[in-house]
Scaffold this motif. Structure first.
Motif, PDB file in Angstrom:
ATOM      1  N   GLU A 179       0.826  -1.220   0.000  1.00 15.05           N
ATOM      2  CA  GLU A 179       0.000   0.000   0.000  1.00 15.05           C
ATOM      3  C   GLU A 179       0.850   1.256   0.000  1.00 15.05           C
ATOM      4  O   GLU A 179       0.570   2.231   0.687  1.00 15.05           O
ATOM      5  N   GLY A 180       1.923   1.230  -0.776  1.00 14.49           N
ATOM      6  CA  GLY A 180       2.758   2.416  -0.962  1.00 14.49           C
ATOM      7  C   GLY A 180       3.902   2.550   0.017  1.00 14.49           C
ATOM      8  O   GLY A 180       4.678   3.500  -0.077  1.00 14.49           O
ATOM      9  N   ALA A 181       4.024   1.648   0.993  1.00 14.20           N
ATOM     10  CA  ALA A 181       5.110   1.748   1.970  1.00 14.20           C
ATOM     11  C   ALA A 181       6.472   1.527   1.306  1.00 14.20           C
ATOM     12  O   ALA A 181       7.453   2.179   1.656  1.00 14.20           O
ATOM     13  N   ILE A 182       6.537   0.613   0.363  1.00 11.14           N
ATOM     14  CA  ILE A 182       7.775   0.391  -0.392  1.00 11.14           C
ATOM     15  C   ILE A 182       7.524   0.905  -1.808  1.00 11.14           C
ATOM     16  O   ILE A 182       6.709   0.363  -2.546  1.00 11.14           O
ATOM     17  N   ALA A 183       8.237   1.975  -2.149  1.00 11.03           N
ATOM     18  CA  ALA A 183       7.990   2.646  -3.421  1.00 11.03           C
ATOM     19  C   ALA A 183       9.220   2.587  -4.330  1.00 11.03           C
ATOM     20  O   ALA A 183       9.787   3.598  -4.703  1.00 11.03           O
ATOM     21  N   LEU A 184       9.612   1.379  -4.662  1.00 10.90           N
ATOM     22  CA  LEU A 184      10.715   1.219  -5.605  1.00 10.90           C
ATOM     23  C   LEU A 184      10.161   1.263  -7.025  1.00 10.90           C
ATOM     24  O   LEU A 184       9.078   0.755  -7.279  1.00 10.90           O
ATOM     25  N   ARG A 185      10.880   1.857  -7.935  1.00 13.48           N
ATOM     26  CA  ARG A 185      10.439   1.942  -9.326  1.00 13.48           C
ATOM     27  C   ARG A 185      11.621   1.649 -10.250  1.00 13.48           C
ATOM     28  O   ARG A 185      12.762   1.959  -9.920  1.00 13.48           O
TER      29      ARG A 185
END
Length: 175
Positions: free
Chosen positions: A45-51
């Protein structure tokens, strides 16, 4: 001369297969990493925002290289035989017609090479870069130009083998 052309074609095909394989593996790696990081983002839910930045761009250029390399590696297997037109022809005549057909691929490879070489020099001269990652476009165009030249060269080799020597369209490598 025929065996020299066959050996040259074999080694060029091997080089193209290696390039296509590396490009496909890199393409798969980028795609898997991009999908995994997006799934991880959704899962947490967006806690880990790797791209994976520039994944679409990377995939498109890797696809270009893999397709050109694969086309160059398999040019002798490219003819679609229409049995209605070649049914009554002798195998020798079919091979010679295949050679004439491959001359079209040789011309296509040469035209692509010249166009991509021109684009590469212009991109290098003007400092053209990719949109997302800001990678220089010159080396990408140069690599595509070299692969197009290999497409044309292997097509010409197999056109000569088929049209002049009447050899089979697919070269035997002793396998």
């Amino acid at each position: 001369m025929q065996s020299t052309l066959e050996r040259a074609s074999h080694w060029l095909a091997l080089l193209c297969k290696i390039v296509a394989g590396i490009a496909l593996l890199a393409l798969l790696g980028v795609t898997i990493a991009d999908v995994s990081t997006r799934y991880l983002y959704r899962l947490t839910e967006g806690a880990i925002a790797l791209r994976v930045i520039g994944s679409v761009e990377l995939v498109s250029y890797l696809m270009l290289l893999s397709l050109l390399a694969a086309m160059a590696a398999n040019v002798e297997k490219s003819q679609v035989v229409v049995e209605a037109f070649s049914h009554g022809l002798s195998p020798n005549l079919k091979n010679r017609l295949h050679g004439v057909y491959l001359l079209g691929f040789a011309a296509l490879g040469l035209v692509l090479f010249i166009g991509l070489l021109d684009s590469a020099t212009a991109a290098a001269r003007h400092g053209e870069v990719t949109q997302d990652l800001r990678l220089p476009m010159g080396p990408i165009y140069y690599m595509a130009a070299v692969l197009s030249l290999l497409l044309g060269l292997r097509s010409l080799i197999h056109a000569l083998l088929s049209a002049v020597f009447g050899a089979e369209g697919e070269v035997s490598h002793g396998e």
